[in-house]
Design a protein around this motif. Sequence first.
Motif, PDB file in Angstrom:
ATOM      1  N   SER A 229      14.168  36.482  21.831  1.00  0.00           N
ATOM      2  CA  SER A 229      14.166  37.603  22.767  1.00  0.00           C
ATOM      3  C   SER A 229      12.809  38.270  22.870  1.00  0.00           C
ATOM      4  N   SER A 232       8.805  36.172  24.881  1.00  0.00           N
ATOM      5  CA  SER A 232       8.140  36.276  26.183  1.00  0.00           C
ATOM      6  C   SER A 232       6.963  37.236  26.115  1.00  0.00           C
ATOM      7  N   SER A 295      14.223  38.786  33.357  1.00  0.00           N
ATOM      8  CA  SER A 295      13.937  37.599  32.553  1.00  0.00           C
ATOM      9  C   SER A 295      12.675  36.939  33.068  1.00  0.00           C
TER      10      SER A 295
END
Length: 366
Positions: A229, A232, A295
């Motif tokens: 999570s 990124s 996302s």
Amino acid sequence: MRKGIREFLRADRDTHGWVPQVDSWLSCWDEGFSERLGGAGFLGITTPREYGGKGLGHLHRYVVTEELLAHGAPVAAHWIADRQVAPALLTYGTEEQRRRILPRIAAGRFYSAIGMSEHGAGSDLAAVSTRATRTEGGWKLSGTKVWTSGAHHSHQIVVLARTGALDPEHRHAGLSQFLVSCDTPGVTISSIELMSGEHHFNEVLLDDVEIAEADVLGEIGNGWHQVTSELSFERSGPERILTTMPLISGALARLAAQVEPDDALLADVGHLIARLTSLRQLSVAVARALVAGQSAANQAALVKDLGTRFEQESIDIVVDLLDRLPTDPGLQAMVNTAWLHRPLFTLRGGTNEVLRGVVARGMGLR
């Protein structure tokens, strides 16, 4: 924020005499600098004030990170704690863990390593074999971690371990994270030295290490989700495009002062700066998307792939540019370090080859 961090860096360098370096977030460990940076309010930027931070946004932190890297500041001591551990604690940690650790991270006085990679599990973390077995009072960890940056200086290691049986159909299930103090009995840290003799990496042996239940990070069995999570932000940050920026800026400053530019020089410099500017725009776009709760795993993977390849190629470009100048010992020292660290750029944070597979899967191509 940008003006403030630039003024801090200029004054701190004048006072303490540190020298700008390439790849400073790996190789330049300076606990005094980290403590001064924290004291000036430039660490824990996204950490809420109740835990000693500034309570600002990720783009504020992006600006500070960008300036630290561009100036080649010695940031390695606090780097992993501030970049990865603090966000993980805010998202998954207990209130006790947050109050115990976050104020020290924001003050630049807490150093952490990440224990993910193993001899048989580098980019394929689903192959992790370090095991955590439940005991009456908590957990017992056994296994070996490798390439653990800064573990020999750190207070703790965040260890990814298998707590459930390996399911071939769901290989990422059954993993958990633990906060392991480096002085815990059974923890042995051995150096992995570069050919130059530099010591940044380590092998960490966990021999029946007893861990209290209070040192579980997040939920048992949720380790894979917790690890990925935050990836990124890590993969798309300015550290994926600015590792060689002190070398680039130093070379351009020397060229501007000593060389009358011709068309070939202007074309080479223009191409270099155009690529850097484009990558920065991509990186900032991913940061904005993540802050908005979107996302951006594919975009982050692309930034990491394109950015780290640019970092490697920028060394060749700068070396060609420096052929026009007399040898400068400071710049040559940075070139030497850049050549030595060059292979690492595309390996850390997940190899570029693996990330291209992630992108292909995200596009529905595999």
